[in-house]
Design an enzyme around this catalytic site. Sequence first.
Site, PDB file in Angstrom:
ATOM      1  N   MET A  28     -46.911  21.635 -39.083  1.00  0.00           N
ATOM      2  CA  MET A  28     -46.941  23.100 -39.024  1.00  0.00           C
ATOM      3  C   MET A  28     -45.969  23.762 -39.995  1.00  0.00           C
ATOM      4  O   MET A  28     -46.148  24.927 -40.336  1.00  0.00           O
ATOM      5  CB  MET A  28     -46.622  23.565 -37.608  1.00  0.00           C
ATOM      6  CG  MET A  28     -47.710  23.251 -36.592  1.00  0.00           C
ATOM      7  SD  MET A  28     -49.183  24.240 -36.855  1.00  0.00           S
ATOM      8  CE  MET A  28     -48.591  25.845 -36.293  1.00  0.00           C
ATOM      9  N   VAL A  31     -38.486  22.391 -42.094  1.00  0.00           N
ATOM     10  CA  VAL A  31     -37.222  22.637 -41.415  1.00  0.00           C
ATOM     11  C   VAL A  31     -36.104  22.630 -42.457  1.00  0.00           C
ATOM     12  O   VAL A  31     -35.994  21.692 -43.257  1.00  0.00           O
ATOM     13  CB  VAL A  31     -36.931  21.586 -40.326  1.00  0.00           C
ATOM     14  CG1 VAL A  31     -35.639  21.931 -39.597  1.00  0.00           C
ATOM     15  CG2 VAL A  31     -38.084  21.512 -39.338  1.00  0.00           C
ATOM     16  N   LYS A  45     -36.604  26.434 -38.660  1.00  0.00           N
ATOM     17  CA  LYS A  45     -37.990  25.998 -38.797  1.00  0.00           C
ATOM     18  C   LYS A  45     -38.848  27.164 -39.299  1.00  0.00           C
ATOM     19  O   LYS A  45     -38.772  28.268 -38.768  1.00  0.00           O
ATOM     20  CB  LYS A  45     -38.534  25.496 -37.459  1.00  0.00           C
ATOM     21  CG  LYS A  45     -39.980  24.994 -37.535  1.00  0.00           C
ATOM     22  CD  LYS A  45     -40.555  24.714 -36.154  1.00  0.00           C
ATOM     23  CE  LYS A  45     -39.848  23.579 -35.460  1.00  0.00           C
ATOM     24  NZ  LYS A  45     -40.481  23.246 -34.160  1.00  0.00           N
ATOM     25  N   ASP A 138     -43.097  15.896 -25.235  1.00  0.00           N
ATOM     26  CA  ASP A 138     -43.145  15.141 -26.486  1.00  0.00           C
ATOM     27  C   ASP A 138     -41.803  14.468 -26.769  1.00  0.00           C
ATOM     28  O   ASP A 138     -41.344  14.434 -27.907  1.00  0.00           O
ATOM     29  CB  ASP A 138     -43.534  16.059 -27.647  1.00  0.00           C
ATOM     30  CG  ASP A 138     -43.959  15.265 -28.897  1.00  0.00           C
ATOM     31  OD1 ASP A 138     -44.489  14.144 -28.739  1.00  0.00           O
ATOM     32  OD2 ASP A 138     -43.752  15.759 -30.021  1.00  0.00           O
TER      33      ASP A 138
END
Length: 416
Positions: A28, A31, A45, A138
């Site tokens: 996506m 960073v 991010k 996650d």
Amino acid sequence: MQITPLNPEDPSVLGDFELLGRIGHGGMGQVFLGESLGGEPAAVKVIKPSVVDSESRQRFAQEIEILKTVWGARLAAFLGADAEAEQPWLATEYVDGPDLARYVKDHGPLPSVLTAALGAVLAEALSAVHGQGLLHRDLKPANVLLGPNGPKIIDFGLAAFTEASVALTAPHQVVGTPICMAPEQAAGVKPLTAAVDVYALGALLLFASTGHYPHEAVTPYMVFHLVTDPDSRPDLSGAPEDLVPLLTAVLAKSAEDRPSLTDVVRRCRSVIEAHGTKIAQARRKLTAHTARQPFRTVRSGESTTALWPAPVSDVAGTEITPADLDPPVVAEVPEPSPTELDVPAPDTLPTTEVMSRPQPDPPASADGARGGRPAPGRPPAGSRRPSEAMPTLRHSVQARRTAERLRAVYAAKASF
């Protein structure tokens, strides 16, 4: 943590954060290492421009709202965000240290006592998250950073409210990392419970102590099959004998058969105490075993040089600044003879190599904050003073000649 210079197309400022370098990237976005107005380092991010649409902004806004509710000593703190900016971004606490995956790859598995200490720390942290009505969903070695003050959990981008009735994922879409995913999560069972994070913690601890995961295969689809197959058993080969009962329990196929996080902490304490060590001592040993040098920056004019943590085997270094090459401002001392210089030959000077995980071919730059050519009179980031004699030598003509030679050698050997 590996950090590389900014690319020319990267933003230099986001909100109140100046960007100094690249930390990593994902599907996506990118960073960055940032710095607040007050000098506080942050992990910033940014969503990639190519994926900025209404859905990605909605996901990002949800992540921001979740991070605002997450707090704890072992969790990277939320510092700021803007989901409506042209380039949506969020900033969290910067943890200066490698992630667990990188550490085990570079240094090998942890001893059983330190693995148990890691398990107790992370189980307690996850328990606090669950107490706030959240699941991580996650947890994996790449999402645990081994900082100078102990391990911290990062990346709650997939976190979900345990009682949420509406999700952004499609009805049959499974999001997460297969090698650390609980069977019910891989099978798409909803709603998920705290047991999914218990299983992920077990997979993480197995990796920390052995270097491998419960189920490994050539493709993610094969891993999904192994994880969801009720007849497959986790591969505990190589696990320390005193950790096998704990790993067997947390990696149980059925969520109901897994212990609570409080019980995980108790079991970890038992392993540690069986070695004649107290839990607090084991935690300190874990941090000492995995800690690295802290991040710092050196300012010079309008530019910023980032001195990143050196490998463990390296000698701590000091940047040679333009001041070292300037004419002396005090009375000149007698010039020493060549035998007194104690400066190594050019081909024996130490160098610092900065590897780039997200960018295999980093752009040419000697400045950790901006791309481009080195500023006149300053060496690349990470340059090191080769001799303690330099403070005295800087006040002589010979010292300036030596400094010029050092600068030329460092520039020729710079990794970027």
